[in-house]
Design an enzyme around this catalytic site. Structure first.
Site: not given
Length: 664
Positions: A456-457, A460, A463
């Site tokens: 999940h991290e 980021h 991104h």
């Protein structure tokens, strides 16, 4: 202070901050000079005799504040990841000054007038969008208020910044103080041997040789409750978890909520939630309320069914601290799977390299090289250079995976350097997790939840790394709050993608892959306990919503919380909110105020996107390139839902989320 490392751009690769040179005494002078320099730059823009243009006003604002930006990103990352009393004193002193500094810019009438005078007609799309965003930023900051209202607004902003810092520091101290000390190893029955050794090592690091310390993670539910057989110890841990901040943060959260409500009213909004949502992808507070209302009844019904099954398994009327333990028993019985069986297959380095990095390599063609010659802000931080498929440099990724007393709870991503064509910078991003560090020489074995969090991290991080924008205002994760979790949640899908899972889920001693029957059972069990998971999330979301739609004196925060959960029909004693008010760092100190709904709002987009990947062949370069080009690279340079529609070809559908959550 001529040698202050913040006064000039770093000479290190990618302008990585020179952590080896940075000392505590550098921060205050850098903040002071950075603020003074930016105010001088702003004054020059606002007082210019030249007619306002995009370049001499908006682009000039984007270039301003270089020193302040350099010191801010390093300081606040450090304050979260590796703080100390000196840092905390600086933070208390500097946050209200930064609030004053922001007001001095966004309440500058001459500057706002110049921005308003610029015609968008001939501008390129990204330039036009930036101009529009600046106008919105200034209006939302109070630029159109009268002098008296602006003075009150300044006072509110200053006090709110101080209270947010106080909340964060109180919570860190309470979480450390609430750690559970165990005298007798027999009480730890059920924990794996490596978990017991880690608890002993934690105790040793705190000067408690011969004892065992169980530290608390940020959410209400503590992972060890799944395994501990000692019910009394489970109760101690649970009560310590849900009591954090009651003594220190109760008055703080009430005051913050009241001040936010006053500020929203001053700016012309009915509530803080209305103020927040007005600048998000959600069309309004009613849309958010309706979505949460649709999800709640089915989730609560599922949780009640799950509770009945757990009571039957336990043979008695269970309490909140029993849920995880007996849920694991039901999971083991139904799916013939034990979470402890899986941990030996999830060794941190293999998960990172052969899982997280491997998926990114397959999808996007990127490569990762560990740079042991580059130093992070803490000895445990690892630095990786990221390159595109053709070998061209992309940026740096820093991984800070272990828990420590100086680090706040949870997991998050920060940008240390933002990608910007205007400034000629490439991204430097950091992921923080909170995995208990094992004794020296032993492998770090993860739970599957921790594996999922790492994926999940890293979503980021991608991104930020794939950002390809001109202006810093749009770089990386600079998107609406209820959109920012979308790409990171999409990246979770690769944790269980067969090709990726087979590559990293290998026994840390033998290298043997996880047996297929164990893989199948793990995947089959993913929808298990979804009632609990959805209700604990919704309870926290609705609690956030209640605090930020107040129209009267909230009174005692515990009573307010009980009333809010009861009114929202999520007051299940067996399922406490994922965060109670006094340790809900996301909304009081983390930028998610009236925005915790964004996880489920983003999950609508995420589940629909996962469906798109599956329909189009899954883990392929073509799919990765499309997602990168149409969405990840855009940052905030286009309207968020426009980016989604350009990628997906239509508006999102909620059905994939309902199917995933077992809510159909």
């Amino acid at each position: 202070m001529s040698e202050n490392p913040f006064f000039a751009p770093s000479a290190l690769p990618y302008q990585l901050p020179p952590f080896a040179e940075i000392r505590e005494e550098h921060y205050v002078p850098a903040f002071e000079r950075g603020m003074a320099e930016q105010l001088a730059e702003v004054e020059a823009i606002a007082g210019s005799a030249d007619p306002p243009t995009f370049d001499n006003t908006v682009a000039a604002l984007e270039r301003s504040g270089q020193i302040l930006n350099r010191v801010s990103v390093v300081f606040f990352n450090q304050a979260s990841s590796d703080t100390n009393p000196g840092f905390q004193e600086i933070q208390k002193a500097i946050t209200p000054k930064l609030a004053q500094h922001g007001d001095a810019i966004f309440l500058n009438r001459r500057l706002f007038s110049r921005i308003q005078a610029i015609s968008p007609g001939e501008l390129e799309p990204e330039h036009r969008w930036l101009l529009e965003r600046y106008v919105t930023d200034f209006v939302r900051a109070g630029a159109e208020l009268g002098p008296e209202e602006q003075e009150r607004l300044k006072s509110l902003n200053e006090e709110l910044s101080t209270l947010s810092t106080r909340f964060e520091q109180n919570l860190l101290a309470d979480t450390n103080a609430s750690a559970i000390v165990v005298e007798d190893v027999a009480e730890l029955d059920g924990l794996s041997e490596d978990s017991i050794r880690a608890a002993a090592e934690t105790a040793k690091s705190r000067g408690l040789e011969g004892k065992y310390v169980i530290t608390l993670v940020l959410p209400s539910g503590q992972p060890v409750l799944t395994e501990l057989t000692n019910r009394d110890l489970r109760e101690r841990i649970h009560r310590a978890s849900v009591s954090r901040g009651l003594a220190t943060n109760s008055e703080v959260v009430v005051r913050i909520a009241k001040l936010r409500a006053e500020r929203a009213a001053l700016l012309g909004y009915g509530s803080h939630a209305e103020y927040v949502v007005a600048d998000q992808t959600a069309p309004g507070t009613r849309a958010v309320t309706e979505m949460l209302g649709k999800l709640t009844p089915a989730a609560v019904a599922n949780a009640h069914r799950e509770a009945d099954e757990l009571r039957e398994t336990a043979g008695f009327d269970i309490a909140a601290w029993d849920w995880s333990y007996y849920a694991e028993k039901v999971r083991e019985a139904r799916f013939a799977i034990d979470s402890r069986q899986m941990r030996p297959y999830f060794e941190l380095n293999r998960v990172l390299r052969d899982g997280v990095f491997h998926a990114a390599q397959k999808l996007y063609g990127v490569g990762f090289t560990e740079r042991t010659d580059l130093r992070g802000y803490h000895p445990e931080v690892r630095v990786f250079e990221v390159s595109d498929e053709d070998g061209s440099p992309l940026g740096l990724f820093l991984g800070d995976f272990y828990a420590r007393a100086s680090k706040r709870g949870g997991a998050w991503m920060n940008s240390l350097v933002k990608q910007s064509a205007l400034e000629g910078t490439r991204p430097v991003v950091v992921n923080n997790l909170n995995i208990v560090k094992p004794p020296p020489g032993e492998p770090t074995l993860m739970t599957f939840d921790q594996v999922n969090t790492m994926f999940h991290e890293f979503g980021h991080a991608l991104h930020g790394l794939f950002s390809a924008v001109r202006f810093p205002r749009f770089s990386g994760t600079a998107v609406p709050r209820d959109f920012v979790e979308y790409p990171s949640q999409v990246n979770e899908m690769w944790a269980v993608w067969p090709e990726v899972l087979a590559n990293y889920a290998r026994h840390h001693e033998t290298g043997e892959p996880m047996p297929q029957h164990l893989v199948d059972r793990m995947l089959e069990a993913q929808k298990f306990n979804q009632g609990f998971g959805t209700v604990e999330y919704l309870a926290a979301t609705l609690l956030d919503w209640a605090w930020h739609t107040i129209d009267e004196e909230p009174g005692d925060p515990e009573e307010f919380e009980r009333r809010a959960l009861r009114n929202a029909n999520v007051d299940l004693p067996l399922v406490p909110p994922r965060y109670r008010s006094t340790y809900f760092a996301h909304i009081w100190a983390g930028g998610y105020s009236a925005g915790y709904y964004s996880y489920i709002w983003s999950e609508v987009l995420d589940a629909d996107t996962v469906e798109w990947f599956k329909e189009n062949g899954g883990l392929t370069r073509e799919n990765g390139d499309t997602f990168r080009r149409e969405l990840l690279s855009k940052g905030g340079s286009v309207e968020a839902m426009t980016a989604f529609r350009n990628f997906r070809g239509r508006d999102p559908r909620i059905e994939p989320l309902l199917e995933r959550r077992g809510l159909l």
